[in-house]
Design a protein around this motif. Sequence first.
Motif, PDB file in Angstrom:
ATOM      1  N   HIS A  72      35.364  40.230  37.574  1.00  0.00           N
ATOM      2  CA  HIS A  72      36.377  41.481  37.927  1.00  0.00           C
ATOM      3  C   HIS A  72      35.928  42.123  39.472  1.00  0.00           C
ATOM      4  O   HIS A  72      36.827  42.800  39.884  1.00  0.00           O
ATOM      5  N   ARG A  75      38.141  40.369  41.928  1.00  0.00           N
ATOM      6  CA  ARG A  75      39.349  40.750  41.826  1.00  0.00           C
ATOM      7  C   ARG A  75      39.766  42.319  42.123  1.00  0.00           C
ATOM      8  O   ARG A  75      40.737  42.708  42.182  1.00  0.00           O
ATOM      9  N   ASN A  77      38.545  44.821  40.487  1.00  0.00           N
ATOM     10  CA  ASN A  77      38.774  45.724  39.330  1.00  0.00           C
ATOM     11  C   ASN A  77      37.422  46.691  38.902  1.00  0.00           C
ATOM     12  O   ASN A  77      37.502  47.204  37.931  1.00  0.00           O
TER      13      ASN A  77
END
Length: 103
Positions: A72, A75, A77
């Motif tokens: 994550h 990405r 996130n």
Amino acid sequence: MSVYLPIAEVALDLRVLIGLGLVVGFLSGMFGIGGGFIATPFLIFLGVPPAIAVGTGASQVVASSVSGATAHWQRGNVDLPMGLLLLVGGLIGATTGVGIQRL
């Protein structure tokens, strides 16, 4: 093929343990859940003492959590300030829970 686990004082099938790790890791990665609630009861069912099952399950959850957090992070996130606040609360809560269990 079984492996003797001296701390748990049980011998378990190596394939079952690896399979449990794979299933818990897959579900953790797929759904973003901690695998302790899956691994711990299963280990107890296999004959591992509850305190050892909890501690061992927690170590497996660390691997799944680090893997998921890394993916994550790549990405974009991860909200770092929120994550750090959750980390502080989690450390305090976990330490308190372990302390209460020792009583």
